[in-house]
Design an enzyme around this catalytic site. Sequence first.
Site, short mmCIF file in Angstrom:
data_model
loop_
_atom_site.label_atom_id
_atom_site.label_comp_id
_atom_site.label_asym_id
_atom_site.label_seq_id
_atom_site.Cartn_x
_atom_site.Cartn_y
_atom_site.Cartn_z
N GLY A 10 0.85 -1.19 0.00
CA GLY A 10 0.00 0.00 0.00
C GLY A 10 0.88 1.24 0.00
N TYR A 11 0.34 2.34 0.52
CA TYR A 11 1.11 3.60 0.53
C TYR A 11 2.43 3.42 1.26
CZ TYR A 11 -3.10 5.88 -1.05
OH TYR A 11 -4.19 6.25 -1.80
N ALA A 12 2.37 2.81 2.45
CA ALA A 12 3.58 2.71 3.28
C ALA A 12 4.57 1.72 2.68
CB ALA A 12 3.19 2.31 4.70
N VAL A 76 0.12 -12.80 3.50
CA VAL A 76 0.87 -13.05 4.73
C VAL A 76 -0.11 -13.60 5.77
CG1 VAL A 76 2.18 -12.00 6.62
CG2 VAL A 76 2.47 -11.15 4.28
N GLU A 164 -17.06 11.39 2.29
CA GLU A 164 -16.57 11.36 0.91
C GLU A 164 -17.44 10.42 0.06
OE1 GLU A 164 -12.21 10.82 0.74
OE2 GLU A 164 -12.24 12.98 0.36
N ALA A 307 -2.98 8.30 4.75
CA ALA A 307 -1.99 7.98 3.72
C ALA A 307 -0.78 8.92 3.85
CB ALA A 307 -2.64 8.13 2.35
N GLN A 308 -1.09 10.16 4.16
CA GLN A 308 -0.03 11.17 4.30
C GLN A 308 0.99 10.75 5.37
OE1 GLN A 308 -0.13 15.70 5.65
NE2 GLN A 308 -2.03 15.12 4.71
N LYS A 370 -8.00 18.24 -4.51
CA LYS A 370 -7.98 16.80 -4.23
C LYS A 370 -7.36 16.03 -5.39
CE LYS A 370 -9.36 13.28 -1.62
NZ LYS A 370 -9.39 13.08 -0.21
C1 FAD Z 1 -12.36 5.67 1.36
C2 FAD Z 1 -11.10 6.17 2.06
C3 FAD Z 1 -10.65 7.45 1.80
C4 FAD Z 1 -9.47 7.89 2.41
N1 FAD Z 1 -9.01 9.15 2.11
C5 FAD Z 1 -7.84 9.58 2.62
C6 FAD Z 1 -7.31 10.86 2.24
O1 FAD Z 1 -7.93 11.61 1.49
N2 FAD Z 1 -6.10 11.23 2.75
C7 FAD Z 1 -5.37 10.41 3.57
O2 FAD Z 1 -4.25 10.78 3.96
N3 FAD Z 1 -5.85 9.19 3.96
C8 FAD Z 1 -7.06 8.75 3.51
N4 FAD Z 1 -7.55 7.51 3.87
C9 FAD Z 1 -6.76 6.66 4.78
C10 FAD Z 1 -5.67 5.94 4.01
O3 FAD Z 1 -6.24 5.26 2.90
C11 FAD Z 1 -4.91 4.94 4.89
O4 FAD Z 1 -4.44 5.62 6.04
C12 FAD Z 1 -3.73 4.36 4.12
O5 FAD Z 1 -4.23 3.58 3.04
C13 FAD Z 1 -2.83 3.49 4.98
O6 FAD Z 1 -1.77 3.05 4.18
P1 FAD Z 1 -1.08 1.64 4.45
O7 FAD Z 1 0.02 1.51 3.47
O8 FAD Z 1 -0.77 1.51 5.90
O9 FAD Z 1 -2.21 0.56 4.19
P2 FAD Z 1 -3.05 0.16 2.89
O10 FAD Z 1 -3.22 1.28 1.98
O11 FAD Z 1 -4.26 -0.50 3.47
O12 FAD Z 1 -2.15 -0.93 2.20
C14 FAD Z 1 -1.97 -2.21 2.76
C15 FAD Z 1 -1.55 -3.16 1.66
O13 FAD Z 1 -1.29 -4.43 2.24
C16 FAD Z 1 -1.96 -5.44 1.53
N5 FAD Z 1 -2.30 -6.50 2.48
C17 FAD Z 1 -3.18 -6.43 3.50
N6 FAD Z 1 -3.20 -7.59 4.18
C18 FAD Z 1 -2.31 -8.40 3.57
C19 FAD Z 1 -1.85 -9.73 3.83
N7 FAD Z 1 -2.33 -10.44 4.86
N8 FAD Z 1 -0.90 -10.25 3.03
C20 FAD Z 1 -0.39 -9.53 1.99
N9 FAD Z 1 -0.78 -8.27 1.71
C21 FAD Z 1 -1.73 -7.72 2.49
C22 FAD Z 1 -3.20 -4.76 0.96
O14 FAD Z 1 -3.69 -5.46 -0.16
C23 FAD Z 1 -2.63 -3.39 0.61
O15 FAD Z 1 -2.05 -3.38 -0.66
C24 FAD Z 1 -8.74 7.05 3.30
C25 FAD Z 1 -9.22 5.75 3.55
C26 FAD Z 1 -10.39 5.31 2.94
C27 FAD Z 1 -10.88 3.90 3.22
#
Ligand code: FAD
Length: 391
Positions: A10-12, A76, A164, A307-308, A370
């Site tokens: 994901g983002y991180a 995982v 949203e 995400a930020q 946006k």
């Molecule tokens: C509808 C919506 C709108 C949002 N809008 C905003 C915004 O405008 N601005 C903002 O800053 N934040 C926003 N957020 C929050 C933001 O999306 C999250 O904080 C961000 O996605 C977190 O990033 P991450 O990399 O931790 O996790 P994620 O983006 O959830 O990525 C996790 C990744 O891990 C993978 N994964 C999960 N479990 C497993 C597993 N067991 N094995 C292998 N892979 C796995 C997933 O498929 C995914 O690719 C929004 C969230 C939602 C739901």
Amino acid sequence: MTTIAILGGGYAGLRAARKLAHAKVGARIILINRNPYHYQSTQLHQLAAGTKEPADVCFSIREAAPAGVDVVVDEVERVDRNARRVLLKSHQPIDYDYLLNALGFESETFGIEGAEENSLPLVDVDTAMAARRHLEETLARYRASGDELDLHIVVCGAGFTSIEYLGELVHRLPRLAKEHGFPMEKVRIDCIEAADKILPMFEPGLAAWATDYLSKRGVHFHTSTPITAIRPGQVVSNGTAFPANTIIWTTGVKGSSVIPASGYDSKRNRVVVQDDLSVEGDHREFLIGDVSAVPDPSSGRLYPTTAQISVAQADCAAANVAALLAGRPTRKFSFKSVGTVCSLGPYAGVAQIDYLGHWKLKGLIVGAVKKVVNDRSVLELAGLRTVLGNN
Ligand SMILES: Cc1cc2nc3c(=O)[nH]c(=O)nc-3n(C[C@H](O)[C@H](O)[C@H](O)COP(=O)(O)OP(=O)(O)OC[C@H]3O[C@@H](n4cnc5c(N)ncnc54)[C@H](O)[C@@H]3O)c2cc1C
């Protein structure tokens, strides 16, 4: 050879892979992701409302991952932290020397009776698309069924994702009404929230503007209304029932369930990390993004999950792994928000921007802001080709 395992693309996770690859740390970098694609979680509400297609928000993880990163597409199941081993659903286990856990978020039902079985969460591409199919099929059914509940929609929660989603929904409904021949005046949308206000992270004036914008487009807000149960076709708050054949669950998220399965000490599947984002007791293991809980030193409260922040954490954790490999000390995580933008459909929205001052924006300009934010995020994660391909 030293192995760095990154869990989640994901983002991180994707950002950390990019940073480590560019740092040329001389280690094998493995990125493990459930799907062969990365998706922009911040746009899932648009998929669910049908204002964007999967191709607009997903891109190939193999193409996005930089050269020098091995991508493994698998789920995982658990991390054996004592053995430093990642256990996967289909592949052989992967041993690591350094771990960046970025497995992201899942839906949180807070143990509310029937929430899991009877409502539609928006937490990944599959759930967002399931919500969209359900919405479209239920609305389309009205002409044959004559059941007004087919035109009733309840959105649970009035936080960022709910608002949203509602913005996209009210934008798309008139077109769906024409397509499927249902009367717009019979559509009813209820938004139910336990707290006493909507969009609590925004200043009251902006939250009021968003409420007014959506109310004028047919959304009925019910604050101070805690949901006590969800039954088939009905959201219940103590003695009051809100009947609807489409129930969207956007009340909140928790971290990945791999967190408790791996024996981390966590709350809502989020682990409080050290100030350099490593896990207490193991300085070679980092948690970033929505699986981590990071205290903000200025307020003492935890940073919100965004995400930020996930991207900023990825930069810090990647730099810290590179530092450890080079025998240097790690640095503390620090974060300065540049603001928050909440869209209300493709054009309008509200925003608090902290850049060269404190700006409060509302109205049509926010849609453009946006879009810039989303495009910039894709650009930083996956390169120019993907951004151009997505427009
Ligand atoms: C509808 C919506 C709108 C949002 N809008 C905003 C915004 O405008 N601005 C903002 O800053 N934040 C926003 N957020 C929050 C933001 O999306 C999250 O904080 C961000 O996605 C977190 O990033 P991450 O990399 O931790 O996790 P994620 O983006 O959830 O990525 C996790 C990744 O891990 C993978 N994964 C999960 N479990 C497993 C597993 N067991 N094995 C292998 N892979 C796995 C997933 O498929 C995914 O690719 C929004 C969230 C939602 C739901």
